[in-house]
Scaffold this active site. Structure first.
Site, PDB file in Angstrom:
ATOM      1  N   LYS A  11      -4.413   3.785   3.145  1.00 24.08           N
ATOM      2  CA  LYS A  11      -3.324   3.938   2.183  1.00 24.08           C
ATOM      3  C   LYS A  11      -3.449   5.246   1.409  1.00 24.08           C
ATOM      4  CE  LYS A  11      -1.097   1.129  -1.449  1.00 24.08           C
ATOM      5  NZ  LYS A  11      -1.184  -0.206  -2.104  1.00 24.08           N
ATOM      6  N   GLU A  67       0.175  -7.246   3.214  1.00 21.33           N
ATOM      7  CA  GLU A  67      -0.977  -6.483   2.729  1.00 21.33           C
ATOM      8  C   GLU A  67      -2.083  -7.409   2.220  1.00 21.33           C
ATOM      9  OE1 GLU A  67      -1.766  -2.909  -0.568  1.00 21.33           O
ATOM     10  OE2 GLU A  67      -0.013  -4.220  -0.748  1.00 21.33           O
ATOM     11  N   CYS A 117       2.464  -0.563   1.252  1.00 15.66           N
ATOM     12  CA  CYS A 117       2.959  -0.892  -0.084  1.00 15.66           C
ATOM     13  C   CYS A 117       3.406   0.330  -0.883  1.00 15.66           C
ATOM     14  CB  CYS A 117       1.927  -1.722  -0.839  1.00 15.66           C
ATOM     15  SG  CYS A 117       2.643  -2.654  -2.214  1.00 15.66           S
TER      16      CYS A 117
END
Length: 292
Positions: free
Chosen positions: A116, A43, A153
């Site tokens: 995300k 990331e 994540c």
């Protein structure tokens, strides 16, 4: 038989963006030389992980998806090596900002972007200052080497995210990551919990899961984060097949027969026996059943 070799990578990052990108390119070359078809970079690899500090000047790091120089660089590399590359980047879209991944197919075509969905907010990980919640929804990408589910994540802690991608016909799930110690309590070590959660996604959905984390200590104005690496590839039973050390630049690979895994998922009945009529409470925050 459709065989695919997946790769996880990990590296340390500095404020020399060009050097970070070239280091990532080197890891992709190494993974491709070992037969990898789908290669995951961590990331926000262009810079150190910047969310520990709330600095408005750091919004200048964000760039639009269209014409993004690192995505263009990685697209050329994917075409050259005939590999699939999810590319993490800080995206600016008008007045919105996202923590995003561009999906590049093995012919260099950029298939699109995932933003995300789950944005953390805590000591050392104050991402809500920088990132809007993603508005793309969860996506699965049909690539030369199979159907990729890719999330980012904090998304990896939510079983709903992995299950949605599996229901959309993902054949593998990939999570670029930046996680380390906890500034409010240096005795906390989430590494085992972190791995076990994603291994559960692999087992529950009977497909490989790949996580690529960063390494090194990164000092900011407010704290120092020590990232614990430990990137890994888990198999469809949740077994940990290969794991990187906490502190070394690494390339990991593992191979799978996607047709065999698809047959195994069908025969196990995990998806056949789902009771969607009983799951409506998942649409609420408190577990209550929403009105029809």
């Amino acid at each position: 038989m459709r065989n695919v070799t997946l790769a996880a990578t990990q590296m340390a990052c500095t404020w020399d963006t060009e050097a970070n990108v070239e280091r990532a390119v080197g890891l992709v070359h190494e993974a491709a030389s070992r037969g990898a078809n789908v290669i995951l970079i961590q990331e926000l690899f262009e810079t150190p992980y910047f969310p520990p500090d709330e600095k408005r000047e750091l919004f200048a790091l964000a760039k639009p998806f269209e014409g993004h120089p690192t995505i263009k660089r990685m697209a050329a590399l994917a075409e050259e090596l005939k590999v699939v590359l999810p590319v993490s980047f800080f995206e600016r879209a008008g007045n919105a900002h996202f923590n995003s991944v561009a999906i590049v197919d093995a012919d260099g075509r950029v298939l699109g972007v995932y933003r995300k969905s789950h944005i953390p907010d805590g000591p050392g990980y104050e991402e809500k200052f920088y990132f809007n919640p993603g508005n793309t929804g969860f996506k699965v990408w049909k690539t030369r080497y199979g159907n990729l589910g890719v999330a980012i994540c904090w998304d990896q802690w939510f079983p709903e995210c992995a299950r949605v991608m599996a229901l959309q016909d993902a054949e593998m799930i990939l999570y670029p990551t930046a996680i380390g110690d906890e500034p409010q309590d240096r005795t906390l070590d989430s590494k085992e919990h972190w791995q076990m959660t994603m291994r559960g996604h692999a087992a529950a959905n009977m497909m490989p899961v790949v996580a690529s984390n960063r390494i090194g200590s990164e000092k900011s104005d407010s704290t120092t984060l020590n990232f614990y690496g430990s990137s890994f590839i888990a198999g469809p039973s949740g077994k940990l097949l290969t794991e990187a050390p906490r502190d070394k630049q690494t390339v990991l690979t593992a191979s799978f027969d996607l047709d065999k895994l698809r047959a195994n998922r069908a025969s196990a009945g995990f998806f056949r026996d789902r009771r969607t009529d009983l799951y409506r409470c998942l649409l609420t925050l408190d577990g209550s059943t929403p009105p029809v």
